[in-house]
Design an enzyme around this catalytic site. Sequence first.
Site, short mmCIF file in Angstrom:
data_model
loop_
_atom_site.label_atom_id
_atom_site.label_comp_id
_atom_site.label_asym_id
_atom_site.label_seq_id
_atom_site.Cartn_x
_atom_site.Cartn_y
_atom_site.Cartn_z
N ASP A 179 -9.24 -69.86 22.52
CA ASP A 179 -10.33 -70.82 22.53
C ASP A 179 -11.02 -70.87 21.16
OD1 ASP A 179 -12.25 -72.45 24.34
OD2 ASP A 179 -13.60 -71.02 23.37
N GLU A 208 -6.48 -73.54 19.89
CA GLU A 208 -7.34 -74.71 20.00
C GLU A 208 -7.90 -74.97 18.61
OE1 GLU A 208 -11.05 -76.60 22.51
OE2 GLU A 208 -10.93 -74.43 22.30
#
Length: 228
Positions: A179, A208
Amino acid sequence: TVEALGAQVDVLDSLGVDVVWLAPVVPAGSPTVEGARGGPHGYSTTGYFDVAPDLGTLAEFEALVERCHDHDIRVCFDLVVNHCGWPHPFFQDTVAELGPDPDGVDAFPAVEAWDRGSKYFDWFDRQRGASGADAAPAQTSFFGVRYQPNLNFGNVALREHVLAAVEFWAARVDAFRCDIAWGVPHSFWNEVRERVRARDAEFPLLDEAIPRTPAFAASEFDLPFATT
């Protein structure tokens, strides 16, 4: 819960599922605060080495992974290390004095003074001055959301703590979706790759990266999980 999901693995297998990607399963602050941003689960981490009590136990999680493996299904773990949650005990250890409780279920007090003697003080990225709510040197936060203070990867002890969490979960799952990878230094992801690949030469890493950045493919990640 992870136990309930484990009971559905037969169904997932019958649907041809090869990979289960779980939202963060670690303890987090946001689920306990109605209306707080950062949910629905795990993105405001309060601990990196356990499963959130409302989802189950670590043993139940391990049983879920084993059951998935019995059906040739791999488990992808959502690794959130750009920031943690405001209630994280290490962040709270840096707070010396809070202001009064504010109105509203999604608000929390201002920090009126910091404990600079806390060994965790430099584990968090900080501004030079005050913020709109917190005294100097105020923490920086993910997109300005106070509930999610950013970690300081310039601190060696913080890096080692997070790398220990990486190794803890790499021993239990089959892949990481990282993330906010773009918010964490490339040097850290280089080390993550070295450590997980030393354990499993085919351990996939998904980043990400917003916006898409080719640099993340250089000795770091295998696949982008990105938006425009």
